[in-house]
Design a protein around this motif. Structure first.
Motif, short mmCIF file in Angstrom:
data_model
loop_
_atom_site.label_atom_id
_atom_site.label_comp_id
_atom_site.label_asym_id
_atom_site.label_seq_id
_atom_site.Cartn_x
_atom_site.Cartn_y
_atom_site.Cartn_z
N THR A 114 -41.34 -70.70 20.81
CA THR A 114 -40.14 -70.06 21.34
C THR A 114 -40.48 -68.66 21.82
O THR A 114 -40.80 -67.79 21.02
CB THR A 114 -39.03 -69.99 20.28
OG1 THR A 114 -38.77 -71.30 19.79
CG2 THR A 114 -37.75 -69.41 20.88
N THR A 305 -37.30 -75.24 27.50
CA THR A 305 -36.27 -76.16 27.98
C THR A 305 -36.30 -76.38 29.48
O THR A 305 -35.67 -77.30 29.99
CB THR A 305 -34.87 -75.65 27.58
OG1 THR A 305 -34.70 -74.32 28.06
CG2 THR A 305 -34.71 -75.66 26.06
N ARG A 307 -38.84 -77.42 31.00
CA ARG A 307 -39.62 -78.65 31.08
C ARG A 307 -40.43 -78.74 32.38
O ARG A 307 -40.32 -79.70 33.14
CB ARG A 307 -38.70 -79.88 30.97
CG ARG A 307 -38.08 -80.09 29.59
CD ARG A 307 -39.15 -80.53 28.59
NE ARG A 307 -38.58 -80.95 27.32
CZ ARG A 307 -38.40 -80.13 26.27
NH1 ARG A 307 -38.74 -78.86 26.38
NH2 ARG A 307 -37.89 -80.57 25.14
N SER A 336 -35.11 -78.12 38.52
CA SER A 336 -35.96 -77.20 37.76
C SER A 336 -37.09 -76.66 38.63
O SER A 336 -37.44 -75.47 38.53
CB SER A 336 -36.54 -77.92 36.54
OG SER A 336 -35.53 -78.29 35.63
#
Length: 449
Positions: A114, A305, A307, A336
């Motif tokens: 993270t 997130t 990805r 994305s």
């Protein structure tokens, strides 16, 4: 005197120019193992630059493992290029109070994945998604390699930050590192895959899921033989989870072992952006583009997130991967990709990396100051976490104390298969400064008892 020339009109810093040219002399065999280099003072005088320039270059190459400083003796070459290595595969033509928001009531995770997100960058993030909302998506399945404009931007960035000279068509945009590995595994010849131990848990699990045996590759030893392995999965820029930078001599030894085994090296360029002491170490793929499959990700710079990641493979593997992705309609999500393209074009990604690097450089010493009386640091202070070696009972006791205080911290033993290493892996990217202090207080309180 070294045969190097510095270009003061170039936009590249002089220390980086010097380091690159000395590295090239080693790889070309002009400088061999054991050769003594001029002192930083003498070389500075020869080149007409300040001593700081030569010292920074030598420090960079020492951190990468190309050079070794011997007290009272000088600076010496420690690695040379193996035989049979090509820098570019044939058939490829180059083209000319800080806070992290979280839902209420969720336990804070001091994990390795993270990253820190600077709230000041939120307007740029929102702008990227507004642009996605007004862009016209493809009417059918898009290019399995990814959006061309994104591949062009990635090629430019990887050349600037990782030393990779890439044509956009050599890049395949993936849905992250694990997705890149999933795309690669079916195209390898039958056989086991060597994965670092301790190492990236998702990589080992992915290899097993595809029906291949995992061979444990010692994470801290020089590899001379890959045995029956058809590939070796490594994280040379910042070994996950020990934090070690793979020295140049070890990189070359691994490439030589892969050549003898006719295997590929899978380079997970994990956490490469976040060095505090020297510039990021160049990608291992720069040493042998015909033998190394390069995997990168936006997870640590933008966020997991999103990805998104990227894969660069030798031509034969590249073609097979693209062919399979075309048939199966595999690919990263178009929205994305468009968002990341905007973040790259606007310079947002560079600002995010600089901001996070400053935060990690401040937090890492705080963690070290708290933990060093009780445990041994496994690697250099770099990246968004540090790993601490201590007996398993002590690690578990500290982990439980942190959990009681509302913080989840990983045990090193969960990353190890046969190595038997134990300790704690403490991330410090996805928490606030106050939360980090609270977690450290819980850990050290338990270890002091």
């Amino acid at each position: 005197m070294l045969p190097v020339t510095l270009d003061r009109t170039s936009g590249e810093p002089l220390p980086a120019q010097l380091a690159a040219q000395v590295r090239a002399l080693v790889l070309a065999g002009t400088l061999g193992t054991g050769d003594r280099l001029p002192s930083s003072r003498a070389l500075a005088a020869d080149l007409g630059v300040s001593r700081a320039v030569t010292e920074q270059a030598y420090d960079q190459l020492t951190a990468e493992g190309w050079l070794e400083a011997r007290r009272g003796s000088g600076t010496y070459v420690t690695a040379t290029r193996p035989t049979g290595v090509t820098s570019r595969p044939t058939g490829v033509t180059p083209r000319p109070t800080r806070a992290t928001s979280r839902p209420t009531g969720v336990t804070s995770r001091l994990d390795t994945g993270t990253p820190f997100f600077d709230p000041r960058l939120e307007p740029g993030w929102r702008r990227a998604w507004r642009e996605v909302s007004v862009a016209t998506p493809p009417r059918g399945y898009d290019d399995p390699r990814g959006v061309l404009e994104l591949r062009e931007a990635l090629a430019a960035r990887l050349g600037r930050t990782r030393g990779l000279d890439l044509h956009p068509d050599e890049i395949i945009v993936t849905a992250g590192t694990s997705d890149g590995l999933r795309a690669l595994l079916p195209e390898l010849r039958p056989g086991p895959v060597a994965v670092e131990d301790p190492g990236y848990r998702a990589a080992a699990e992915t290899v097993l899921t595809y029906g291949r045996e995992v061979i444990d590759l010692p994470a801290v030893d020089r590899v001379a033989d890959l045995g029956p392995a058809v590939a070796a999965y490594v994280t040379p820029a910042h070994q996950h989870p020990l934090g070690r930078v793979m020295p140049a001599a070890d990189r070359l030894a691994l490439l030589e072992a892969a050549r003898r085994a006719d295997a590929v090296v899978i380079e997970d360029d994990y956490d490469s952006e976040f060095r505090y002491d020297v510039a990021p170490v160049p990608a291992m793929a720069t040493l042998d583009r015909g033998r190394v499959v390069y995997l990168g990700t936006a997870a640590k710079s933008v966020g997991p997130t999103l990805r998104l990641g990227w894969l660069v493979a030798p031509p034969d593997l590249h073609e097979r991967i693209v062919r399979r992705r075309t048939i199966t309609h595999a690919g990263a999500a178009w929205p994305s990709q468009r968002a990341l393209l905007t973040l790259l074009r606007d310079g947002w990604l560079d600002r995010a990396v600089r901001s996070a690097r400053r935060v990690y450089a401040e937090r890492a010493p705080r963690v070290a100051e708290a933990m060093s009386p009780y445990a041994t640091l496994a690697g250099p202070l770099a990246g968004m976490y540090s790993t601490w070696l201590l007996p398993e009972p002590d690690a578990r006791r500290a982990r439980e104390a942190a959990r009681t205080a509302g913080f989840e911290i990983n045990l090193l033993s969960t990353y190890a298969r046969s190595s038997g290493l134990t300790g704690l892996v403490i991330g410090f990217g996805g928490v606030t400064d106050a939360e980090l202090d609270q977690a450290l207080a819980a850990l050290t309180g338990a270890l002091a008892r």
